[in-house]
Design a protein around this motif. Structure first.
Motif, short mmCIF file in Angstrom:
data_model
loop_
_atom_site.label_atom_id
_atom_site.label_comp_id
_atom_site.label_asym_id
_atom_site.label_seq_id
_atom_site.Cartn_x
_atom_site.Cartn_y
_atom_site.Cartn_z
N LEU A 15 20.16 34.98 -14.89
CA LEU A 15 20.28 36.37 -15.04
C LEU A 15 19.32 36.92 -15.91
CD1 LEU A 15 22.22 38.28 -13.45
CD2 LEU A 15 23.65 38.03 -15.41
N ALA A 16 18.99 36.29 -17.02
CA ALA A 16 17.88 36.80 -17.98
C ALA A 16 16.43 36.77 -17.20
CB ALA A 16 17.93 36.02 -19.07
N ILE A 17 16.21 35.76 -16.40
CA ILE A 17 15.09 35.69 -15.67
C ILE A 17 14.81 36.93 -14.67
CG2 ILE A 17 13.77 34.61 -13.85
CD1 ILE A 17 14.28 31.87 -15.25
N LEU A 18 16.18 37.07 -13.97
CA LEU A 18 15.92 38.35 -13.06
C LEU A 18 15.60 39.75 -13.72
CD1 LEU A 18 16.65 39.01 -10.27
CD2 LEU A 18 19.27 39.41 -10.90
N PHE A 19 16.25 39.84 -14.76
CA PHE A 19 16.10 40.99 -15.55
C PHE A 19 14.57 41.09 -16.06
CE2 PHE A 19 15.53 43.29 -19.66
CZ PHE A 19 16.16 44.59 -19.20
N LEU A 20 14.05 39.95 -16.38
CA LEU A 20 12.53 40.04 -17.10
C LEU A 20 11.17 40.30 -15.93
CD1 LEU A 20 13.11 37.20 -19.42
CD2 LEU A 20 12.52 39.64 -20.02
N LEU A 21 11.74 39.94 -14.68
CA LEU A 21 11.05 40.15 -13.50
C LEU A 21 10.79 41.66 -13.24
CD1 LEU A 21 12.17 37.60 -10.75
CD2 LEU A 21 10.06 37.49 -12.25
N ARG A 22 9.80 42.23 -13.27
CA ARG A 22 9.63 43.72 -13.08
C ARG A 22 9.70 43.95 -11.60
NH1 ARG A 22 5.25 42.53 -16.55
NH2 ARG A 22 3.54 42.77 -14.82
N LYS A 23 9.68 45.20 -11.18
CA LYS A 23 10.14 45.76 -9.89
C LYS A 23 9.08 45.29 -9.00
CE LYS A 23 10.95 49.92 -7.64
NZ LYS A 23 11.13 51.53 -7.61
N GLU A 24 7.78 45.12 -9.43
CA GLU A 24 6.72 44.67 -8.38
C GLU A 24 6.67 43.18 -8.17
OE1 GLU A 24 4.68 45.39 -12.41
OE2 GLU A 24 6.37 46.50 -11.18
N HIS A 25 7.34 42.36 -8.91
CA HIS A 25 7.67 41.09 -8.83
C HIS A 25 8.49 40.60 -7.70
CE1 HIS A 25 6.24 40.47 -13.26
NE2 HIS A 25 5.18 40.52 -12.48
N ILE A 26 8.07 41.13 -6.35
CA ILE A 26 8.82 40.84 -5.42
C ILE A 26 8.75 39.39 -5.00
CG2 ILE A 26 9.15 41.33 -2.70
CD1 ILE A 26 8.07 44.05 -3.47
N LYS A 27 7.65 38.92 -4.72
CA LYS A 27 7.40 37.48 -4.45
C LYS A 27 8.17 36.35 -5.52
CE LYS A 27 3.05 37.84 -1.87
NZ LYS A 27 1.54 37.49 -2.07
N GLU A 28 8.07 36.72 -6.90
CA GLU A 28 8.55 35.91 -7.77
C GLU A 28 10.04 35.94 -7.76
OE1 GLU A 28 6.22 38.11 -8.23
OE2 GLU A 28 4.55 36.97 -9.33
N GLY A 33 11.71 36.72 -5.00
CA GLY A 33 11.99 35.60 -3.78
C GLY A 33 11.92 34.20 -4.13
N ALA A 34 11.06 33.72 -4.81
CA ALA A 34 10.90 32.38 -5.35
C ALA A 34 12.16 32.02 -6.21
CB ALA A 34 9.59 32.33 -6.14
N LEU A 35 12.74 32.82 -7.05
CA LEU A 35 13.89 32.69 -7.62
C LEU A 35 14.99 32.50 -6.94
CD1 LEU A 35 15.39 32.51 -10.55
CD2 LEU A 35 15.73 35.25 -10.49
N TYR A 36 15.07 33.33 -6.04
CA TYR A 36 16.35 33.20 -5.11
C TYR A 36 16.18 31.49 -4.39
CZ TYR A 36 17.31 38.48 -5.34
OH TYR A 36 17.69 39.60 -6.15
N MET A 37 15.05 31.57 -3.94
CA MET A 37 14.88 30.44 -2.95
C MET A 37 15.02 29.10 -4.13
SD MET A 37 14.09 28.82 -0.24
CE MET A 37 13.10 30.18 0.69
N LEU A 38 14.50 29.05 -5.22
CA LEU A 38 14.85 27.82 -6.28
C LEU A 38 16.19 27.56 -6.50
CD1 LEU A 38 11.28 28.23 -8.37
CD2 LEU A 38 12.00 26.26 -6.52
N CYS A 39 16.74 28.96 -6.95
CA CYS A 39 18.17 28.58 -7.22
C CYS A 39 18.97 28.38 -6.22
CB CYS A 39 18.64 30.15 -7.75
SG CYS A 39 20.24 30.25 -8.46
N SER A 40 18.83 28.54 -5.06
CA SER A 40 19.58 28.18 -3.95
C SER A 40 19.45 26.54 -3.89
CB SER A 40 19.19 28.93 -2.60
OG SER A 40 19.35 30.39 -2.53
N LEU A 41 18.24 26.24 -3.88
CA LEU A 41 17.71 24.81 -3.48
C LEU A 41 18.47 24.00 -4.67
CD1 LEU A 41 14.18 24.87 -2.52
CD2 LEU A 41 16.17 24.23 -0.91
N PHE A 42 18.30 24.37 -5.95
CA PHE A 42 18.83 23.58 -7.09
C PHE A 42 20.35 23.58 -7.17
CE2 PHE A 42 14.48 24.39 -9.18
CZ PHE A 42 14.01 22.87 -8.90
#
Length: 511
Positions: free
Chosen positions: A351-364, A366-375
C-alpha cells in the motif's frame, strides 16, 4: 488490470478453500485449535481469545472445528482488505478505483498464507485488527466509530496484548492532539467495550482477560522466549536487517531524482546488499523474506525518488510513515524472528508503494498489480500445498479422519494410522486429559482429548511451572525434544510410534 487482480484473487481463494479441509500441523496449529475447544483450560494464558470461543459456546452450543476456524481466518482477510480500502480512501487523494485497491490489498493479505498454518490464530486476528484500526483512526471519530475502535483494541488485548498496548498509546496520543477539548469523553467511550467484555466474561465464565494477564506475569518467568528484552530483540533484529537493505535504495532513489549518474552504482550496490542479506538471513527452507525485503527495496527507491509534487500534507506523511512502520508494530511481542513472520504484514508495504507511485506512473502501477498478483498466488500455493507448514501437500492428504464428533479432516494415511492407534490406546483407559510433550499439542486435539492446564508446552521450563509434579497426569505423549521431566520409575512405556521427519512419539502410562 482489474481483471488480472480479480482473476488472481479468485485463484488464490480457490486454493485456500481447497485446503480448508486438508492437512494439520501438530505444533502451532494444534495450539490454535485447542484454544477453540470450549472445555480446554488456559491457565495464565499468553493468548486469551479463547474466552470468546468459550462464551460463544455457552450461548449457542456450537464448537468450531478446523474447517470453521479456517473459514474464520479467511473472513478476517476480507475484513482486513475492506478496512485497508477504507483507510486508503481516508489517507490518499489519488483517484484509483476502490475495486482495484480492494483486490490489491486482498492479494497482499492473502500473502500471509505463505507462512504458518492456515487456521485462525493470534497473528491473523492482530493483522485484521491492525487494518481496522488504520481505517478508523484515519477517519472522523464519531461516537459509533470510537466504540468500534475500542472494540478493536479490546480484541487485540485478548489476542496480542503487546500490539494492543502500542496502538492504544498511539490512539490516546492522537485523541489528545486532535481532540483536546473532548479527549476525556472520547477516552471513556474508547474504554467502554473493554469494560463491558470483561464484565460479561467474569459473570458468564468466571474469569477474564485481566485475571489471566495477572496470572501470566509469573508464568512468563518460565518462558524466556517471551521476556521483554527477548521480544524487543526479535523485532529489533528485523529493523536492523531491513534498514541495511533499504538505505542504499533510498539513496539511489534520491540520486535518481537529482539526475545524478551515480544512482545506477548505488542501485547495483543495493541489489548486492539485498541478495547477500537475504541469503545470510535464510535460517529455514522458507524464502518468503526474499520477497519481503525485495518489496522493501522497491519502496525505499520510490521513497528516495519521490519529490512529493502533489504536496502531501503532514497527515498523509504521518500515515505513510505509519504504513512503513506498521509491520514492526504488529510483529512486536512475537517470539518468531521478523523476517520469518513478516510476510503476514507484506500488504502494508504494498500500500505504501501504491501511494508513492505518482499519477503518471501508469506502467509502474500496472507492474505492481501484476507482480503482486503473481507473488500472492505463489505464496498461497506454496504455503498451503507445496511447502505447507505441516510438510505435506494436497496429493498426500487423501485419508479422512474424524478428529472430533462429526468433524472430519483429510490427512496423509500415515498420520491417520498414528491418530487411530493413539486414539484406541487412550480410549481403552478412558482418559479425557493427555499431556503431550513437547511442542505437539495437536496430538491431543486429533484424538479428541484435552491438554491439561494449558493448550501447549514448548519448553521444559514452562512444563515445570505448570507441573511441579506429575500426580494429576495419567498418560503422556512424549518426544525427545527435551529430557523426560518426571521420574521414569513411576511410568511404564506402552508403545512407540514413528512420525514425520523421523520423529518418534512414545506413550507413557502411570504405573
Amino acid at each position: 488490470m482489474n481483471k488480472i487482480l480479480a482473476g488472481s484473487a479468485i485463484f488464490a481463494l480457490f486454493i485456500i478453500l481447497l485446503g480448508a479441509n486438508r492437512g494439520f500441523d501438530l505444533s502451532d496449529e494444534g495450539m490454535y485449535a485447542l484454544l477453540a475447544v470450549p472445555d480446554q483450560e488456559n491457565i495464565a494464558g499468553v493468548f486469551n481469545y479463547d474466552l470468546f470461543f468459550k462464551l460463544f459456546y455457552q450461548v449457542t452450543g456450537i464448537e468450531f472445528g478446523l474447517v470453521g476456524l479456517r473459514i474464520l481466518r479467511l473472513f478476517t482477510c476480507f475484513i482486513a482488505a475492506a478496512s485497508l480500502t477504507v483507510f486508503w480512501g481516508n489517507f490518499s487523494q489519488k483517484t484509483i478505483k476502490k475495486s482495484s485497491v480492494f483486490l490489491l490489498v486482498l492479494l497482499g493479505v492473502f500473502g500471509s498464507y505463505g507462512f504458518l498454518p492456515q487456521t485462525l490464530s493470534y497473528n491473523s486476528i492482530s493483522l485484521m485488527c491492525g487494518c481496522i484500526w488504520l481505517a478508523l483512526i484515519s477517519g472522523q471519530l464519531t461516537t459509533a466509530r470510537l466504540i468500534l475502535l475500542g472494540a478493536t483494541l479490546t480484541l487485540l488485548f485478548y489476542s496480542k496484548v503487546t500490539v494492543c498496548l502500542i496502538l492504544s498509546l498511539l490512539t490516546v496520543v492522537f485523541l489528545i492532539i486532535s481532540h483536546r477539548k473532548t479527549a476525556g469523553r472520547k477516552l471513556l467511550l474508547l474504554c467502554s467495550p473493554f469494560l463491558l467484555v470483561e464484565l460479561v466474561f467474569t459473570l458468564v465464565l468466571g474469569e477474564s482477560g485481566v485475571t489471566r494477564a495477572i496470572a501470566t506475569q509469573e508464568m512468563l518467568d518460565y518462558r524466556p522466549d517471551y521476556h521483554l528484552l527477548t521480544i524487543i530483540k526479535y523485532t529489533a533484529v528485523g529493523v536492523f536487517w531491513c534498514g541495511l537493505v533499504v538505505i542504499p535504495f533510498v539513496i539511489a532513489g534520491y540520486l535518481k531524482r537529482k539526475n545524478n549518474f551515480y544512482f545506477k552504482i548505488l542501485t547495483g550496490i543495493g541489489v548486492v546488499v539485498f541478495l547477500l542479506i537475504s541469503h545470510f538471513t535464510t535460517i529455514t527452507g522458507e524464502v518468503n523474506h526474499y520477497l519481503l525485503l525485495g518489496t522493501l527495496a522497491a519502496m525505499g527507491f520510490l521513497l528516495g525518488a519521490s519529490s512529493f509534487s502533489c504536496k502531501p500534507d503532514k497527515r498523509q506523511i504521518g500515515f505513510l510513515l505509519l504504513l512503513i512502520g506498521f509491520p514492526f508494530i504488529l510483529h512486536f511481542g512475537s517470539n518468531v524472528y521478523f523476517l520469518r513472520l513478516g510476510i503476514h504484514y507484506w500488504v502494508f508495504w504494498i500500500l505504501a508503494i501504491l501511494f508513492l507511485l505518482r499519477k503518471e506512473h501508469i506502467k509502474e502501477r500496472g507492474a505492481l498489480y501484476m507482480l503482486c498478483s503473481l507473488f500472492s498466488m505463489a505464496l498461497v500455493v506454496n504455503g498451503i500445498s507445496l511447502y505447507a507448514f505441516n510438510s505435506y501437500t494436497y496429493k498426500d492428504e487423501t485419508a479422512l479422519w474424524e478428529y472430533r464428533k462429526d468433524k472430519f479432516i483429510r490427512l496423509p494415511l500415515p498420520e491417520v494410522s498414528l491418530y487411530s492407534d493413539l486414539s484406541n490406546l487412550v480410549f481403552e483407559y478412558d482418559e479425557q486429559v493427555v499431556l503431550p510433550i513437547y511442542r505437539n499439542p495437536g496430538l491431543v486435539y486429533m484424538v479428541g482429548k484435552r491438554h491439561p492446564k494449558t493448550p501447549g508446552l514448548w519448553s521444559s521450563d514452562q512444563l515445570r511451572y505448570f507441573f511441579s509434579n506429575s500426580e494429576a497426569i495419567a498418560v503422556i505423549f512424549y518426544n525427545d525434544t527435551f529430557e523426560f521431566p518426571f521420574d521414569k520409575s513411576e511410568w511404564s512405556e506402552d508403545a512407540t510410534y514413528a512420525i514425520k521427519d523421523d520423529q518418534l512419539i512414545k506413550v507413557f502410562w502411570r504405573k
